[in-house]
Design an enzyme around this catalytic site. Structure first.
Site, PDB file in Angstrom:
ATOM      1  N   HIS A 131      -1.836   0.874   7.624  1.00  0.00           N
ATOM      2  CA  HIS A 131      -2.226   0.888   6.213  1.00  0.00           C
ATOM      3  C   HIS A 131      -2.168   2.315   5.669  1.00  0.00           C
ATOM      4  CE1 HIS A 131      -4.268  -0.334   2.574  1.00  0.00           C
ATOM      5  NE2 HIS A 131      -5.239   0.538   2.783  1.00  0.00           N
TER       6      HIS A 131
ATOM      7  N   CYS B  77       0.824  -1.214   0.000  1.00  0.00           N
ATOM      8  CA  CYS B  77       0.000   0.000   0.000  1.00  0.00           C
ATOM      9  C   CYS B  77       0.853   1.257   0.000  1.00  0.00           C
ATOM     10  CB  CYS B  77      -0.958   0.008   1.189  1.00  0.00           C
ATOM     11  SG  CYS B  77      -0.151  -0.139   2.803  1.00  0.00           S
TER      12      CYS B  77
END
Length: 326
Positions: free
Chosen positions: A286, A36
């Site tokens: 994340h 990510c």
């Protein structure tokens, strides 16, 4: 002064700050396990108008002399793949394959920092534009520096005789300490340009009174970049814990109060992308981003998902990276 003018690797008059093509947003990016941090930076760069315009024009690949890996050619192919694909999501395969060429410290499958990946990506793109031995001033005229590069001015003032010494340094991004007085971005920037007395450990010998003396230092933006990239430091450098405070940031930022010359016209920049880190610590979690597409609308980009959102949602995030365009 007294130096030859730098060669111009890329002429700044060829840079177009407005999108030359208007369309809905392109594809999302698949996450292959802890990728990510790569996806958010690729998306933010894809929606950087002057860079996208350049990459979509094939200007680099048509004259590229690089043997083997070339980050600029890789980005050119990636941006075209994302913006021209009919798929809802694509795989940034070339970037993942050549990760070690972008930054030796990156290890596939391991969570890394998005800011470090941004810095390494810009550096790799910059190196791809250098074809021969050039002086430092000429090296700072690549397309990367013409878009993201600016100059900081550091003025040290002797508090004994008031003599001043100015120095200048090129930058591609600005990292900001948000631990103190950080209720808003403008407050942080105001603190940055406020003169500060040098620590006693930082010995300063005045060129005028010829002795060590107390001195103050003021840092200002001397030449503003076309695209300003700001990192709000969210890792406490002493404890390593994540700084989760909300720092207010505007959609439109006037850089003039933070310039060496504060008396000129307003120098307005418009927010077009942000990166957000979710998670309790800086070592896990994340990354996702919000970007403004060429149609003028905002989208939340979370790996393969690309969803509409409004500016109020964008401005309410706990931002990590901020991208402003002149």
């Amino acid at each position: 002064e007294g130096m030859a003018l730098p060669q111009r690797i890329f002429p700044p008059e060829k840079i177009c700050m407005d999108w030359q093509q208007t369309q809905t947003p392109g594809a999302g990016l698949f996450n292959l396990g802890n990728t990510c941090y790569i996806n958010v930076i690729l998306q933010c760069l894809t929606y950087t108008p002057p860079l996208a315009n350049y990459l979509l024009s094939y200007q680099h690949s048509q004259s590229c002399q690089q043997q083997g890996f070339c980050m600029m050619c890789t980005m050119e192919a990636h941006v075209r793949k994302v913006l021209c694909s009919s798929a809802s999501a694509v795989l940034p395969g070339a970037v993942l394959r050549d990760l070690k060429f972008i930054g030796e410290e990156f290890e596939y499958g391991r969570q890394e920092n998005a800011y470090e990946f941004l810095r390494c990506t810009l550096s790799a793109m910059h190196r791809a534009c250098l074809s021969c031995d050039l002086d430092v001033s000429s090296q700072e005229t690549t397309i990367v520096y013409q878009i993201f590069g600016g100059f900081m001015k550091s003025r040290v003032t002797c508090l004994n005789c008031q003599a001043v010494v100015d120095s200048y340094k090129a930058f591609l991004d600005v990292s900001l300490d948000i631990r103190v007085r950080a209720s808003s971005l403008t407050t942080v920037l105001e603190d940055c340009v406020t003169p500060k007395q040098l620590d006693q450990k930082e010995s300063f010998r005045c060129i005028k009174c010829k002795k060590k003396a107390a001195a103050s230092k003021k840092v200002t933006v001397h030449r503003a970049p076309r695209v300003l990239t700001l990192c709000l430091e969210r890792a406490d450098q002493w404890t390593g814990t994540k700084i989760s405070k909300f720092v207010e940031y505007p959609e439109y930022l006037d850089l003039r109060p933070y310039m060496s010359d504060t008396a000129g016209e307003p120098l307005l920049c418009s927010l077009y992308a942000i990166v957000v880190h979710s998670g309790d610590t800086c070592l896990e979690g994340h990354f996702l981003c919000y970007t403004k597409a060429s149609n003028g609308l905002w989208y939340k980009m979370d790996d393969e998902s690309v969803d509409n959102c409004d500016i109020h949602t964008v401005l309410g995030q706990q931002a990590y990276l901020l991208f402003y365009a002149r």
